[in-house]
Design a protein around this motif. Structure first.
Motif, PDB file in Angstrom:
ATOM      1  N   ILE A  88      44.183  64.771  48.040  1.00  0.00           N
ATOM      2  CA  ILE A  88      44.608  65.815  47.101  1.00  0.00           C
ATOM      3  C   ILE A  88      45.888  66.431  47.650  1.00  0.00           C
ATOM      4  O   ILE A  88      45.917  66.939  48.765  1.00  0.00           O
ATOM      5  CB  ILE A  88      43.498  66.870  46.926  1.00  0.00           C
ATOM      6  N   ALA A 115      37.928  69.867  54.396  1.00  0.00           N
ATOM      7  CA  ALA A 115      37.622  69.587  52.998  1.00  0.00           C
ATOM      8  C   ALA A 115      37.405  68.089  52.861  1.00  0.00           C
ATOM      9  O   ALA A 115      38.003  67.303  53.596  1.00  0.00           O
ATOM     10  CB  ALA A 115      38.768  70.046  52.119  1.00  0.00           C
ATOM     11  N   GLY A 118      44.919  66.549  37.021  1.00  0.00           N
ATOM     12  CA  GLY A 118      44.164  67.496  37.838  1.00  0.00           C
ATOM     13  C   GLY A 118      43.892  66.982  39.231  1.00  0.00           C
ATOM     14  O   GLY A 118      43.433  67.722  40.089  1.00  0.00           O
ATOM     15  N   ALA A 119      44.171  65.707  39.483  1.00  0.00           N
ATOM     16  CA  ALA A 119      43.833  65.129  40.784  1.00  0.00           C
ATOM     17  C   ALA A 119      44.718  65.655  41.901  1.00  0.00           C
ATOM     18  O   ALA A 119      44.364  65.552  43.066  1.00  0.00           O
ATOM     19  CB  ALA A 119      43.925  63.614  40.717  1.00  0.00           C
ATOM     20  N   SER A 120      45.857  66.235  41.554  1.00  0.00           N
ATOM     21  CA  SER A 120      46.725  66.742  42.614  1.00  0.00           C
ATOM     22  C   SER A 120      46.202  68.064  43.151  1.00  0.00           C
ATOM     23  O   SER A 120      46.668  68.541  44.168  1.00  0.00           O
ATOM     24  CB  SER A 120      48.146  66.919  42.090  1.00  0.00           C
ATOM     25  N   GLY A 121      45.239  68.669  42.444  1.00  0.00           N
ATOM     26  CA  GLY A 121      44.673  69.924  42.904  1.00  0.00           C
ATOM     27  C   GLY A 121      45.448  71.151  42.468  1.00  0.00           C
ATOM     28  O   GLY A 121      45.110  72.265  42.836  1.00  0.00           O
ATOM     29  N   ALA A 122      46.485  70.945  41.675  1.00  0.00           N
ATOM     30  CA  ALA A 122      47.245  72.079  41.158  1.00  0.00           C
ATOM     31  C   ALA A 122      46.375  72.838  40.173  1.00  0.00           C
ATOM     32  O   ALA A 122      45.550  72.248  39.497  1.00  0.00           O
ATOM     33  CB  ALA A 122      48.523  71.602  40.490  1.00  0.00           C
ATOM     34  N   PRO A 123      46.544  74.175  40.116  1.00  0.00           N
ATOM     35  CA  PRO A 123      45.622  74.987  39.319  1.00  0.00           C
ATOM     36  C   PRO A 123      45.556  74.612  37.841  1.00  0.00           C
ATOM     37  O   PRO A 123      44.499  74.634  37.270  1.00  0.00           O
ATOM     38  CB  PRO A 123      46.145  76.404  39.498  1.00  0.00           C
ATOM     39  N   ASN A 148      37.515  67.154  34.162  1.00  0.00           N
ATOM     40  CA  ASN A 148      37.788  65.774  34.551  1.00  0.00           C
ATOM     41  C   ASN A 148      38.077  64.900  33.346  1.00  0.00           C
ATOM     42  O   ASN A 148      38.349  63.723  33.481  1.00  0.00           O
ATOM     43  CB  ASN A 148      36.600  65.184  35.297  1.00  0.00           C
ATOM     44  N   TRP A 155      42.775  62.330  55.410  1.00  0.00           N
ATOM     45  CA  TRP A 155      43.607  61.857  54.290  1.00  0.00           C
ATOM     46  C   TRP A 155      45.080  62.105  54.560  1.00  0.00           C
ATOM     47  O   TRP A 155      45.937  61.299  54.198  1.00  0.00           O
ATOM     48  CB  TRP A 155      43.222  62.578  52.990  1.00  0.00           C
ATOM     49  N   HIS A 156      45.342  63.243  55.189  1.00  0.00           N
ATOM     50  CA  HIS A 156      46.724  63.617  55.438  1.00  0.00           C
ATOM     51  C   HIS A 156      47.411  62.539  56.287  1.00  0.00           C
ATOM     52  O   HIS A 156      48.501  62.049  55.952  1.00  0.00           O
ATOM     53  CB  HIS A 156      46.720  64.975  56.148  1.00  0.00           C
ATOM     54  N   GLN A 208      41.598  57.133  40.713  1.00  0.00           N
ATOM     55  CA  GLN A 208      41.191  58.516  40.466  1.00  0.00           C
ATOM     56  C   GLN A 208      42.385  59.452  40.518  1.00  0.00           C
ATOM     57  O   GLN A 208      42.436  60.445  39.800  1.00  0.00           O
ATOM     58  CB  GLN A 208      40.146  58.932  41.501  1.00  0.00           C
ATOM     59  N   MET A 209      43.348  59.093  41.379  1.00  0.00           N
ATOM     60  CA  MET A 209      44.531  59.952  41.487  1.00  0.00           C
ATOM     61  C   MET A 209      45.383  59.941  40.228  1.00  0.00           C
ATOM     62  O   MET A 209      46.261  60.786  40.067  1.00  0.00           O
ATOM     63  CB  MET A 209      45.386  59.513  42.678  1.00  0.00           C
ATOM     64  N   VAL A 253      39.840  73.376  34.994  1.00  0.00           N
ATOM     65  CA  VAL A 253      40.283  71.986  35.039  1.00  0.00           C
ATOM     66  C   VAL A 253      39.101  71.081  34.762  1.00  0.00           C
ATOM     67  O   VAL A 253      38.061  71.186  35.408  1.00  0.00           O
ATOM     68  CB  VAL A 253      40.868  71.649  36.413  1.00  0.00           C
ATOM     69  N   TYR A 267      36.416  60.982  37.106  1.00  0.00           N
ATOM     70  CA  TYR A 267      36.347  60.485  38.482  1.00  0.00           C
ATOM     71  C   TYR A 267      35.142  59.569  38.652  1.00  0.00           C
ATOM     72  O   TYR A 267      35.216  58.501  39.259  1.00  0.00           O
ATOM     73  CB  TYR A 267      36.239  61.652  39.469  1.00  0.00           C
ATOM     74  N   ALA A 307      39.984  65.958  54.515  1.00  0.00           N
ATOM     75  CA  ALA A 307      41.364  66.233  54.103  1.00  0.00           C
ATOM     76  C   ALA A 307      42.332  66.004  55.246  1.00  0.00           C
ATOM     77  O   ALA A 307      43.450  65.543  55.049  1.00  0.00           O
ATOM     78  CB  ALA A 307      41.479  67.674  53.608  1.00  0.00           C
ATOM     79  N   LYS A 313      53.027  69.810  37.244  1.00  0.00           N
ATOM     80  CA  LYS A 313      53.707  70.407  38.396  1.00  0.00           C
ATOM     81  C   LYS A 313      54.827  69.559  38.996  1.00  0.00           C
ATOM     82  O   LYS A 313      55.913  70.054  39.227  1.00  0.00           O
ATOM     83  CB  LYS A 313      52.686  70.755  39.467  1.00  0.00           C
TER      84      LYS A 313
END
Lengths: 468, 182
Positions: free
Chosen positions: B45, B39, A456-461, A5, A224-225, A451-452, A3, A26, A221, A467
């Motif tokens: 994310i 993290a 790739g910002a969602s962190g999906a592979p 940027n 953030w959640h 940035q979101m 991935v 980013y 994280a 996705k």
């Protein structure tokens, strides 16, 4: 390739215009937005703009001082028209504020990604507009130092509570809740960006100040959640809140029995008008700002076009309301209502009504054209028309309805005085002063949210966008 | 006299280049049995909460009950004021005029819910906390800008400095930093 940027334009399906310019990473988003505050410094242009705004703000303070010294008699209000400029300006300013909450809350819930870059800016506009709005009813009290009488509080008079059955009291609760919840919403949105500013600041003082206000945010994280869930909930709470505020403002009128006010369609009519005026103001401010600070990558033509579209839609809703107002007058079969319609269109204030129709109904029709919607100059000009038109609308609703009501012996006329105008224009200085300070001191576009938008910002592979 | 690793170090921090790398690392860390880790990223994310098995979130419940409290307080205040504290007969209209109480009840609901929610978010996150051992790592300033970090904390029962280093190196980070406790 892992991935990267590197940017691929994130194109919304409905249009070919991207919501963020090409080539951003980013790091580049952070650099560009924070540089406006941290590296650009205080430029000559900013000083001139701020200086002018500040002088107008001082004029407002002068006007308020004289008002408090002399009393509300310095205004044009009289026995017949007791709600003059102050209530017109109150409704005008608070309506302008509503676009900020609409952008930050309602468009967030609707997953409109284009809102991201204008959200912070529009929310700041909301706060400053509400600050201007709140001045007017307080000053209109006549003895503004007793404004706390409006709130329930224990006192020696034994009257702990205000009159809860009055729409004006509902206003107190609606506007104070709206102002404080908007402030909190805005601040919560700022916390991660303040942390970025703290980490990018180059001197001790700046670092300390941003560090203080960032509350020690470290981007965990787990944090953030919870952060994201409260941010979304605040959006969910703000959405009915913003609609309730202008609904309650319209109750100030609709609950009374004055012809031209006593109408059940006032709440949606006022809410549409508020969004209309607010988007016009966002355009008025965003177009010069994006030009001066070279933010065309972030506030793209797509943003302008979308705002133009919302202006067009809400403008037509307002236009529909104007027609309905005339229809209701006729259909009521009520002498006073019918006279009100007649007096509004052909009475002594007919010229204002014509100007209102030109500004609010005819001017925005130009937005049907895609070329005009994508042209910043046209949009700027139209947004000016709308701002003037919405002020006239409140003038027509308030003054023209009040000046000739039931008894001809009680008829009169109204005009704003010098002190009305200095206070009104002065609040624009107040608004712009705050806005200049905001642009100078805080990141005007949300860096973490921008940035979101990158793939790739969602962190999906794989490539992130696929996705969802 | 001999400081144990547990007290000297806050943890070990690994730096990654992309959100996807961080998510993969978080998954591996959880799979390896570490539980006290976190993290860090400049923006939320989406996949991370899932990777870290971080599903507990009491915020919505707190907001709901705060809103409910606000509604009761708002409505109750008006009923008390109009019926008990100072009943005022205005042209024979009913004292219990509940439709007139709705706007303020609503505003109180929103105000209670919003403020309690934000305070709960800050309290659960342990903020404000102006200083933190992580800020001692100079590279960590990138966590709010363009880099992604994973920190395995020394409070984890499985924490062994050597082993954690070895494990994190296996995740192919850009750099590894020891975070000293203060």
């Amino acid at each position: 390739m892992a991935v990267s940027n590197e940017f691929e334009p994130s194109v919304s399906p409905t249009s070919r215009l991207p919501v963020i310019g090409p080539g951003h990473t980013y790091a580049s988003i952070n650099e560009k937005i924070s540089a406006i505050v941290l590296l650009r410094g205080t430029t000559f242009g900013w000083l001139v703009g701020f200086g002018i705004a500040f002088m107008i703000f001082m004029m407002m303070l002068g006007s308020i001082s004289y008002l408090i010294y002399k009393g509300v008699g310095v205004w044009g209000i009289n026995n017949r028209v007791g709600w003059g400029f102050d209530i017109i300006n109150f409704v005008w300013w608070i309506g302008i504020g509503h676009a900020g909450t609409l952008i930050s809350a309602i468009l967030l819930l609707l997953h409109q990604k284009w809102r991201t870059s204008i959200n912070r800016f529009a929310e700041a506009m909301t706060l400053f507009a509400v600050a201007c709005a709140a001045l007017f009813p307080v000053l209109h009290l006549g003895r503004p130092w007793y404004a706390y009488f409006l709130f329930p509080y224990p006192n020696t008079m034994g009257m702990y509570f205000p009159q809860f059955r009055s729409p004006l009291e509902w206003d107190v609760f609606a506007v104070s809740t709206y102002a404080s919840v908007s402030l909190v919403f805005w601040y919560v949105g700022l916390i991660p960006d303040l942390a970025t500013m703290r980490d990018r600041a180059r001197n001790w003082f700046t670092k300390t100040v941003y560090g203080f206000f960032s509350l020690g945010w470290r981007g965990s994280a787990r944090h953030w959640h919870r952060y994201e869930s409260i941010y979304l909930l605040l959006a969910g709470l703000s959405t009915p809140l913003v609609l309730s505020v202008h609904t309650i403002v319209s109750f100030d009128f609709a609950v009374s029995i004055i012809p031209g006010w006593h109408a059940t369609f006032f709440p949606p009519y006022f809410v549409a008008g508020a969004i209309y005026a607010g988007f016009a103001m966002v355009l008025t401010l965003a177009i010069p700002v994006r030009w001066v600070y070279g933010l065309e990558d972030f506030i793209t033509d797509k943003h302008l076009e979308n705002m133009g579209l919302i202006t067009l839609v809400t403008g037509n809703m307002v236009g529909y309301a104007y027609i309905m107002e005339l229809f209701y007058g006729w259909y009521s079969a009520n002498e006073y209502e019918q006279f009100m319609v007649h007096n509004r269109v052909l009475g002594p204030y007919w010229a204002l009504y014509v100007a209102l129709i030109v500004c609010n109904i005819i001017a925005p029709q130009l937005l049907w054209s895609k070329r005009i919607r994508r042209n910043a100059w046209w949009l700027f000009a139209i947004s000016m028309f709308v701002s003037v038109g919405m002020w006239l609308e409140r003038y027509v609703i308030i003054v023209v309805s009040l000046h000739r009501t039931f008894l001809p012996s009680g008829w009169g006329t109204y005009a704003g005085t010098f002190w009305d105008w200095t206070l009104y224009i002065g609040t624009m200085g107040f608004f712009l002063t705050l806005l200049f300070l905001f642009i100078r001191l805080l990141p005007m576009i949300s860096m973490s949210e921008m940035q979101m938008l990158l793939p790739g910002a969602s962190g999906a592979p794989q490539k992130g966008e696929a996705k969802s | 006299m001999k400081p144990s690793t547990r007290s000297r170090y806050y943890g070990v921090l690994a730096e990654f280049e992309s959100p996807a790398a961080l998510v993969a690392a978080a998954r591996a860390t959880h799979a390896a049995g570490y539980r006290k880790y976190d993290a860090y990223s400049p923006f939320p994310i989406e996949e991370l909460a899932d990777a870290m098995h971080d599903h507990k979130n009491p915020i919505p419940k707190i907001v709901f009950f705060a809103g409910l409290t606000g509604a009761c307080v708002g409505f109750g205040m008006q009923v008390y004021a109009n019926l008990i504290h100072y009943p005022m007969n205005i042209a024979g209209r009913p004292l219990y005029a509940w439709p007139m109480f709705i706007p303020i009840t609503f505003e109180c609901t929103v105000a209670f819910a919003a403020f309690t929610g934000v305070l709960a978010m800050l309290a659960l996150n342990g903020l404000p906390r102006p200083h933190h051992p992580l800020f001692g790592v100079p590279r960590f300033s990138q966590a709010s800008q363009s880099r992604f970090f994973l920190c395995i904390e020394s409070s984890d029962p499985k924490f062994e400095l050597e082993a954690v280093h070895k494990f994190l190196e296996g995740l192919k980070p850009m750099e590894i930093h020891d975070v000293e406790d203060e």
